[in-house]
Design a protein around this motif. Structure first.
Motif, PDB file in Angstrom:
ATOM      1  N   GLN A   1       0.828  -1.203   0.000  1.00 39.28           N
ATOM      2  CA  GLN A   1       0.000   0.000   0.000  1.00 39.28           C
ATOM      3  C   GLN A   1       0.864   1.257   0.000  1.00 39.28           C
ATOM      4  N   VAL A   2       2.019   1.190   0.625  1.00 42.55           N
ATOM      5  CA  VAL A   2       2.922   2.343   0.711  1.00 42.55           C
ATOM      6  C   VAL A   2       3.695   2.523  -0.589  1.00 42.55           C
ATOM      7  N   GLU A   3       4.153   1.418  -1.150  1.00 42.05           N
ATOM      8  CA  GLU A   3       4.972   1.460  -2.358  1.00 42.05           C
ATOM      9  C   GLU A   3       4.124   1.842  -3.562  1.00 42.05           C
ATOM     10  N   THR A   4       4.638   2.772  -4.368  1.00 44.12           N
ATOM     11  CA  THR A   4       3.929   3.138  -5.598  1.00 44.12           C
ATOM     12  C   THR A   4       4.289   2.136  -6.681  1.00 44.12           C
ATOM     13  N   PRO A   5       3.340   1.801  -7.551  1.00 41.32           N
ATOM     14  CA  PRO A   5       3.647   0.818  -8.595  1.00 41.32           C
ATOM     15  C   PRO A   5       4.644   1.386  -9.607  1.00 41.32           C
TER      16      PRO A   5
END
Length: 179
Positions: free
Chosen positions: A158-162
């Motif tokens: 959820q924190v990491e951007t794709p």
């Protein structure tokens, strides 16, 4: 060009450059043109002009290497003392844990030797003497593997951007849709 030993050239490289200057001195004595010498030795004309001027004022000795551009801030004897201090550990020097950081080593050098060094100079000095970045060999006793695994699986995505967008994008940096 990146220099080893935290600045300056290696002894081999200094000797190589001095050899080129000595070749230039021989060619000066033969009366060759600066541009021809520069072309033959594959150096800049400006360098040859500087060497020629030095050669005219001081002869061949004026073109000899002067040694390293600067001496290290800590001599070998002082570095041995630093090694002994580092071996005592950070706790012996008033820090709450057993982790040496560059900032702590900088503080130790300031306290012990009354010298200031940049963090990068300290890192280079330590690397030169065989020190390296180290990762702890063991995990902390307090580490909860289940909590770490759950965090990596649930919270981190959820924190990491794709990395990739789901739709088509644009390579244009000026197009608002590409951001």
């Amino acid at each position: 060009m990146r220099y080893p030993q935290g600045g300056g050239l290696t002894a081999e490289r200094r000797a190589f450059r001095e050899h080129i200057r000595m070749q230039a001195a021989e060619l000066f004595a033969l009366g060759h043109d600066n541009a021809a010498i520069a072309k033959q030795l594959r150096v800049s004309v400006r360098s040859v002009q500087r060497w020629h001027q030095a050669w005219e004022h001081g002869g061949t000795p004026a073109l000899e290497s002067k040694g390293q551009a600067s001496r290290p801030k800590l001599s070998e004897a002082l570095f041995e003392v630093l090694e002994q201090e580092l071996a005592k550990g950070p706790v012996a020097h008033g820090w709450p844990d057993q982790t040496w950081t560059l900032a702590r080593i900088k503080t130790l050098i300031g306290r012990r030797f009354h010298k200031t060094m940049t963090l990068s100079a300290i890192a280079q000095m330590l690397h030169r003497h065989g020190f390296s970045h180290q990762v702890p060999a063991r995990r902390a006793i307090e580490r909860d593997e289940e909590a770490v695994t759950g965090w990596v699986k649930e919270t981190w995505p959820q924190v990491e951007t794709p990395w990739r967008r789901s739709g088509p994008g644009s390579a244009s940096k000026t197009k608002p849709a590409s951001r």
